[in-house]
Scaffold this active site. Structure first.
Site, PDB file in Angstrom:
ATOM      1  N   LYS A 288       0.834  -1.199   0.000  1.00 22.78           N
ATOM      2  CA  LYS A 288       0.000   0.000   0.000  1.00 22.78           C
ATOM      3  C   LYS A 288       0.872   1.253   0.000  1.00 22.78           C
ATOM      4  O   LYS A 288       0.586   2.225  -0.714  1.00 22.78           O
ATOM      5  CB  LYS A 288      -0.929   0.015   1.207  1.00 22.78           C
ATOM      6  CG  LYS A 288      -1.837   1.246   1.284  1.00 22.78           C
ATOM      7  CD  LYS A 288      -2.565   1.359   2.618  1.00 22.78           C
ATOM      8  CE  LYS A 288      -3.564   0.264   2.798  1.00 22.78           C
ATOM      9  NZ  LYS A 288      -4.346   0.421   4.051  1.00 22.78           N
TER      10      LYS A 288
ATOM     11  N   ARG B 299     -17.867  10.722   6.326  1.00 24.04           N
ATOM     12  CA  ARG B 299     -18.762   9.799   5.641  1.00 24.04           C
ATOM     13  C   ARG B 299     -18.061   9.248   4.412  1.00 24.04           C
ATOM     14  O   ARG B 299     -17.469   9.997   3.638  1.00 24.04           O
ATOM     15  CB  ARG B 299     -20.035  10.516   5.183  1.00 24.04           C
ATOM     16  CG  ARG B 299     -20.887  11.078   6.283  1.00 24.04           C
ATOM     17  CD  ARG B 299     -21.903  12.056   5.699  1.00 24.04           C
ATOM     18  NE  ARG B 299     -21.239  13.219   5.109  1.00 24.04           N
ATOM     19  CZ  ARG B 299     -21.854  14.102   4.327  1.00 24.04           C
ATOM     20  NH1 ARG B 299     -23.120  13.946   4.025  1.00 24.04           N
ATOM     21  NH2 ARG B 299     -21.188  15.138   3.838  1.00 24.04           N
TER      22      ARG B 299
ATOM     23  N   PHE C 273     -31.287  11.800   7.642  1.00 24.71           N
ATOM     24  CA  PHE C 273     -31.487  10.461   8.203  1.00 24.71           C
ATOM     25  C   PHE C 273     -32.957  10.135   8.398  1.00 24.71           C
ATOM     26  O   PHE C 273     -33.350   9.500   9.369  1.00 24.71           O
ATOM     27  CB  PHE C 273     -30.703  10.306   9.513  1.00 24.71           C
ATOM     28  CG  PHE C 273     -29.290   9.866   9.289  1.00 24.71           C
ATOM     29  CD1 PHE C 273     -28.880   8.586   9.610  1.00 24.71           C
ATOM     30  CD2 PHE C 273     -28.367  10.718   8.711  1.00 24.71           C
ATOM     31  CE1 PHE C 273     -27.586   8.165   9.368  1.00 24.71           C
ATOM     32  CE2 PHE C 273     -27.070  10.310   8.462  1.00 24.71           C
ATOM     33  CZ  PHE C 273     -26.680   9.026   8.789  1.00 24.71           C
TER      34      PHE C 273
ATOM     35  N   CYS D  75     -19.335   1.836  10.359  1.00 22.89           N
ATOM     36  CA  CYS D  75     -19.369   2.663  11.577  1.00 22.89           C
ATOM     37  C   CYS D  75     -20.572   2.411  12.469  1.00 22.89           C
ATOM     38  O   CYS D  75     -20.425   2.050  13.635  1.00 22.89           O
ATOM     39  CB  CYS D  75     -19.311   4.142  11.200  1.00 22.89           C
ATOM     40  SG  CYS D  75     -17.754   4.639  10.438  1.00 22.89           S
TER      41      CYS D  75
END
Length: 479
Positions: A53, A171, A266, A277
């Site tokens: 990575k 997010r 939401f 999460c």
């Protein structure tokens, strides 16, 4: 520091001083944090234990699907403000780079008991303990149980290094936007000077800043995510009642959302909440509360409602195909937990797929970001779902088509063509993402969430149709 202090960042010279930062972990949070801080003018060295990575990132090869992230990484590399090294200690002891702040961005997955697994945090502390420079601040961005900052300080055994809690509120799919335009920044420490030093990293953002103690900062992350999970479970319960009485959930939630005490975010029903999460944080918070002798019946109910919602989707599919799923081909549109990401961790789409497979359904799926590899899909799903590279292949011969992730491109599919491919003309839209009139015009029976399945029961013409504002706004909110 025992009481919270909320302020807007001042943009004076001291706070805008470019700082030297070491970031431990080049995962989703660590890489976004590194690239964004470099874009703000700081010098950042990011360390990760994955050598492959690190080599990819040094070459500007970003494998995370996140709008704007690859561009920021490449810009940071070109400017010399961003470097990648192998290992946490190398990030801290990088030649000519003595860090003012060390940010810990390592994973804290859910353990079998439901508690957060802090193995990566503990390993990081053990590795960097001796390498941390005198007077630096060690800030924990990983989501950790309440009291972890104090525990880490004890593990360090160094009074010259302050431990700060700096939870992330990013997010997936909009992490860069969230970092550079956050709702708030939360920083907690018993060392006021260290908290201010970490706060100064974000001075150029000029956003509300909450300075408090570390316990309160850690608690703030869990409290926020658990509240969002309850809100999602609530709206799914409301949607179920809407279906029973013939109400339209879109109109209901728009009315609710216009109340400033509730807000518009939401409030979208769906197949349940998931992702890397919310489930983890909900279970960790419940476990921590239980260990303290505190009952959380609201959270328990939110979890139960979430599981029920996935079973409700299966009930709709079973009913649509005639009552028995054994040997029935079902097409799935979407597997990631939300659009804009390839992440399938705790995806409600996978949960629904598993339940359908348990009843013998033959599943074919398409997701524009998910590849057909065991590295990306859990073995339980990989072995039971045929993943194809064309959404129309999903429809071919299917007795029902189920939309599970609201990818924008699904709205523009040729539904006449899909109707010609389906064995039975039924689409179950778990996200209310599609236009019912378009599907019905193609001869497809549309089954939404929180909506009366009978099109003759549509609202009278004098009642305004719900606007798209709720959907557009909610698509951009945290999960």
């Amino acid at each position: 520091m025992t009481s919270p202090h909320c302020t807007d960042h001042d943009e004076d010279g001291d706070q805008e001083r470019d700082q030297r930062i070491a970031v431990v972990g080049a995962g989703y949070v660590g890489l976004t944090t590194s690239a964004c801080l470099a874009s703000l003018g700081h010098r950042v060295v990011c360390g990760d234990i994955d050598e492959d990575k690190v080599e990819q990132l040094r070459a500007g090869d970003v494998r995370i699907l996140e709008p704007g992230l690859a561009e920021l990484v490449r810009a940071g590399l070109e400017s010399g403000r961003l470097e990648f090294v192998v290992g946490a200690k190398a990030a801290i002891a990088h030649p000519g780079h003595i860090p003012d702040v060390v940010l810990v961005c390592v994973p804290t997955p859910m353990s079998a008991s439901g508690a957060a697994d802090l193995a990566a945090v503990e390993t990081t502390v053990a590795v960097v303990r001796e390498a941390l420079p005198d007077g630096c601040a060690l800030a924990i961005k990983s989501t950790v149980p309440v009291g972890t900052a104090a525990r880490v300080h004890s593990m360090l055994g160094r009074d010259d290094v302050a431990v700060v809690s700096n939870p992330e509120f990013l997010r997936e799919g909009s992490a860069v936007e969230d970092f550079l335009h956050p709702d708030r920044i939360v920083i907690g420490s018993d060392d006021h000077a260290a908290a201010e030093r970490v706060a100064s990293l974000y001075a150029r953002l000029n956003v509300p800043l909450v300075l408090t103690d570390s316990v309160s900062a850690e608690m703030a992350k869990y409290a926020a995510n658990c509240f969002l999970a309850m809100k999602l479970s609530y709206v799914n319960s409301v949607a179920e009642v809407c279906e029973r009485v013939g109400a339209d959930i879109d109109a209901v939630v728009e009315s609710m959302g216009l109340d400033p005490r509730i807000g518009q975010t939401f409030l979208r029903p769906g197949p349940g909440w998931g992702g890397p999460c919310l489930p983890k944080d909900v279970h960790s918070f419940r476990r921590s509360a239980s260990d303290l002798g505190v009952d959380l019946p609201l959270m328990d109910a939110a979890v139960a409602v979430n599981a029920r919602q996935q079973h409700r989707v299966v009930d709709k599919v079973r009913h649509a195909v005639g009552g028995d799923l054994a040997g029935i081909r079902v097409g799935l549109l979407g597997l990631s937990f939300k659009p804009g990401t390839a992440d399938v961790r705790e995806s409600p789409a996978l949960a629904v797929a598993g339940l359908l497979a348990d009843e013998g359904a033959e599943l074919t799926a398409f997701d524009p970001a998910v590849s057909n590899t065991p590295q990306q899909l859990p073995e339980l799903v990989f072995s039971r779902v045929t993943l194809v590279d064309d959404p129309y292949h999903v429809a071919k011969g299917a007795a029902a088509l189920v939309l599970l992730t609201e990818w924008p491109q699904f709205q523009t599919l040729n539904w006449q063509r899909i109707a010609s491919l389906l064995e039975r003309h039924v689409v179950i839209d778990t996200r209310n993402h599609l236009t019912p009139e378009t599907l019905r015009g193609a001869g497809i029976t549309y089954v939404g969430t929180g909506k009366d399945a009978d099109p003759s029961h549509s609202p009278p013409s004098y009642i305004a149709r719900p606007s798209q504002r709720i959907k557009e706004c909610d698509d951009d909110r945290r999960q």
